[in-house]
Design an enzyme around this catalytic site. Sequence first.
Site, PDB file in Angstrom:
ATOM      1  N   CYS A  76      57.170  51.987  79.383  1.00 47.86           N
ATOM      2  CA  CYS A  76      57.956  53.191  79.643  1.00 47.86           C
ATOM      3  C   CYS A  76      57.495  53.964  80.877  1.00 47.86           C
ATOM      4  O   CYS A  76      58.321  54.419  81.667  1.00 47.86           O
ATOM      5  CB  CYS A  76      57.978  54.092  78.415  1.00 47.86           C
ATOM      6  N   HIS A 127      55.386  58.125  74.622  1.00 46.93           N
ATOM      7  CA  HIS A 127      56.583  57.603  75.266  1.00 46.93           C
ATOM      8  C   HIS A 127      57.161  58.606  76.261  1.00 46.93           C
ATOM      9  O   HIS A 127      57.085  59.810  76.054  1.00 46.93           O
ATOM     10  CB  HIS A 127      57.616  57.296  74.181  1.00 46.93           C
ATOM     11  N   HIS A 139      65.265  54.812  79.064  1.00 51.13           N
ATOM     12  CA  HIS A 139      63.847  54.537  78.830  1.00 51.13           C
ATOM     13  C   HIS A 139      63.631  53.063  78.529  1.00 51.13           C
ATOM     14  O   HIS A 139      64.592  52.316  78.299  1.00 51.13           O
ATOM     15  CB  HIS A 139      63.313  55.401  77.681  1.00 51.13           C
TER      16      HIS A 139
END
Length: 167
Positions: A76, A127, A139
């Site tokens: 990510c 994240h 993402h």
Amino acid sequence: MKGVIALFCLLSLALSGCARQSHYADEMKQAPHDVGASSLGQQSAATVRHRLLQHYQVWQGVPYRLGGNDKQGIDCSSFTQQTFRQQFGIALPRTTQAQARVGERLEPALLSPGDLLFYRSLVKVRHVGIYLGQGEFLHASTSQGVIISRVDNPYWAGHFWQARRLR
């Protein structure tokens, strides 16, 4: 009868998935047209969203790989780092934790395309994604690779930590 209902439900899900992809493809054919504020300098919110969706088309479905930084697999923070460098010429740090310290913190009600969204469970940063507008973010998902998700999805809403705007 139950089989017919089940088949109908599966067909509806399949077609709705196709319609969602078509929605982005149709949106990409149109030039951005609004003049709303953006988090990235003088660009309109529509222009930022358009550029992010262009980037998504190139990376869509690339699998998640911890430490990855190419189309064989990407994590990510590398995805956000590469997106900002390639689409906006902005250098971001490599890790989610370092990215969580750049820019200005802002309230979720003030989000605009290009803002960074951070999620965590307990105290560990987990994240990062990029807000697209319209309640969506881009993402690299650990389970589905590079995707677009809804910020109001119960999982993401329950793990939201902070949003940050780059200048």
